[in-house]
Structures are given as C-alpha cells and as structure tokens.
Enzyme design. Structure first.
Site, short mmCIF file in Angstrom:
data_model
loop_
_atom_site.label_atom_id
_atom_site.label_comp_id
_atom_site.label_asym_id
_atom_site.label_seq_id
_atom_site.Cartn_x
_atom_site.Cartn_y
_atom_site.Cartn_z
N PRO A 2 0.79 -1.20 0.00
CG PRO A 2 0.06 -0.96 2.18
CD PRO A 2 1.14 -1.57 1.38
CD GLU A 3 3.19 3.32 -4.09
OE1 GLU A 3 3.25 4.53 -4.37
OE2 GLU A 3 3.57 2.43 -4.85
#
Length: 273
Positions: A2-3
């Site tokens: 996840p960014e």
DNA sequence: AACAAGACCTGCATGC
DNA sequence: TGCATGCAGGTCTTGT
C-alpha cells in the site's frame, strides 16, 4: 501493497464501519508483526469507542474513547477486509475486531512487515514512526516551491528522493514512477536539479496521480483489494509501472526498467529527461 | 550528512 | 512434480 492511495482507500472504507462504534471483541493471533505488538493490545481495545479514522502518510490512526490511539501500518502485503458477520479466518489474519454492530474488521499480512501500535493520543505527533514524516503531498502545503526547496542540493536521483518519507510522506514505488512519467522527468535526474518549471510539473503530476488513484480505489497488483472485496482499478491506468518492454503510450518507444536503491524504476527514456 | 545496501518475511512465477 | 532462484506495493538499521 500500500502506498498513500491504497491506505486512503482503506481509511474511507473503514469510516462508516467503525466511526462511533464500540469494540465488542478482539482476535489477536500473534505477539508480533514487524515489531512486538503493544502489551495486552486486545484487552486494551475492548469496549472502546472509535472515532473517525485518520490517515498520515501510509499510517491509519484511530482515536479511541480512552484517549489512546490505534496506529495501523500495512507494510508491503497488509490488507484490511470488512465483514457483516464473523468470517472464516485465514492463515494470515493476525488481528480482527468485532464491533457491537456485528461487523468485523480483519487485518491480514502474509509478510508481516506491517505494524500495530497503541499509545496515548496526546503523544501522537511525538510518535517515533510519525514525528519524522515529511509533507503530505495532497495538502495545500505541498507546492512547487516547497518541492524545489526539499530537493535543493541533493545529488541522489529524484526517484530515490521522492521515496524518502522524511521529505514527502506517502509516495511509494508505483506512484513515483507514474508521477515522474507524467511530469516528463527521468528517474535518474539528480534531485537537486528539480526547480522552476520541472518542480511545477512534478508537483502537479504527484497530486494528479494520487487523486486519480484514490478515485479508482488504488492499484491492485497482488495483495491489494479494497476492504469490501473490490479490486483497485488504477492498475488499468498505470502508464509505466510494470510495463517494461511495452510501448510508451506517448511515443511508442519501449519502457525501460532499471534498479535504483535496490528498487525497480520504470520510465520512457525518450519522454522523460 | 547523505546515500546505498542489508535486513525483516512469505508467496508466487519462472526455469531447470 | 520438485527444487532453486528471483522478485514483490515498505522502511528501519547498518555501513560506507
């Protein structure tokens, strides 16, 4: 996984499920993820009422009614899933919370690079994982002149500088490549040369890419699905990330893949200078 | 001080 | 089919 856009997608999905809701039970199957988990995490959460979840960089922060704050980081492979009833737990479902509404929030993380923490809410800004973070790229404080001053004098490649969370907080390997492509800037360019028109283009590209990705529910490659089970559709909008050898959407030349600081960068050597 | 490499983990695709 | 290899969305720690 996840960014920033994926974490924001998770935060938005959590909001209606946990805001103002009380924790009925906690299922904790490990004593550590990346680091040892807080003592008695499960017992300390019981009976707490959750506020609206917040996001700082790639961290989710949930203030509780006992003046403590729950911090969640998804690491590389973490995901959160929501259920309307008690689910059948899978191998890597390390942490799950049941609300008095009957809904369940499940945190799973095969690689266990993620982390959970619980600490006094008034110490949030001093938390060691949060205190050194740089500017939020979607905030009004993130401007082209701020970007230029952050990069000034740096000899490291712009790709590496954009991944440095102490400078800008929330970008990761996918969106750095995508933003640099849209700004027409080579990932190999020295960070210190980003100023003026280049800084304007890059600032705008970062904001646009992140906003578009959030609107699409993030990018699903391997692990990421939205908490309700939907994939993230931004994977369809990736122009360079993972596209090595494919023709550039703008000029047709093959997309290149190089390694910088041990991580893959994807770019078009014709369009990006 | 700035930067690169190593470390932490599991799962998956690939090639022999 | 089995096994070895390399790679993966992050980031703290160590070494140059």
């Amino acid at each position: 996984m996840p960014e920033l856009p994926e974490v924001e997608t998770v935060r938005v999905a959590l909001e209606p499920v946990i805001s103002g809701q009380t924790i009925e039970s906690v299922r904790l199957t490990r004593e550590n993820l990346r680091w040892p988990l807080p003592e008695h995490l499960d017992k300390r959460l019981l009976g707490q009422c959750c506020s609206v979840p917040k996001r700082r960089s790639k961290y989710i922060l949930i203030d509780l009614s006992n003046e403590e704050t729950l911090l969640i980081h998804l690491g590389m492979s973490g995901a959160i899933r929501l259920y309307d009833q008690k689910p059948n737990f899978a191998k890597h479902d390390h942490f799950s919370v049941e609300f008095t509404s009957g809904q369940w929030v499940v945190f799973s993380d095969p690689r266990r690079f993620g982390h959970l923490d619980l600490f006094a809410s008034d110490a949030t800004c001093k938390h060691p994982l949060l205190s050194g973070l740089g500017v939020e790229p979607l905030s009004d404080e993130f401007t082209d002149s701020v970007l230029a001053s952050l990069m000034k004098g740096r000899t490291t490649p712009i790709k590496s500088a954009l991944l440095d969370q102490r400078l800008i907080a929330g970008l990761g390997n996918i969106y750095v490549s995508e933003a640099l492509f849209r700004a027409g800037i080579s990932p190999r360019r020295k960070a210190g040369t980003i100023a003026g028109q280049r800084a304007r283009r890059l600032t705008e590209a970062i904001k646009v890419v992140l906003r578009e990705a959030i609107n699409a529910g993030g990018t699903s490659l391997r692990n990421h699905i939205q908490p309700g089970g939907e994939i993230g559709y931004f994977v369809q909008d990736l122009r360079v990330y993972g596209q090595a050898g494919q023709p550039c959407v703008d000029c047709g030349q093959g997309i290149k893949q190089i390694i910088q600081s041990g991580r893959s960068s994807f770019y078009c050597s014709s369009c990006q200078r």
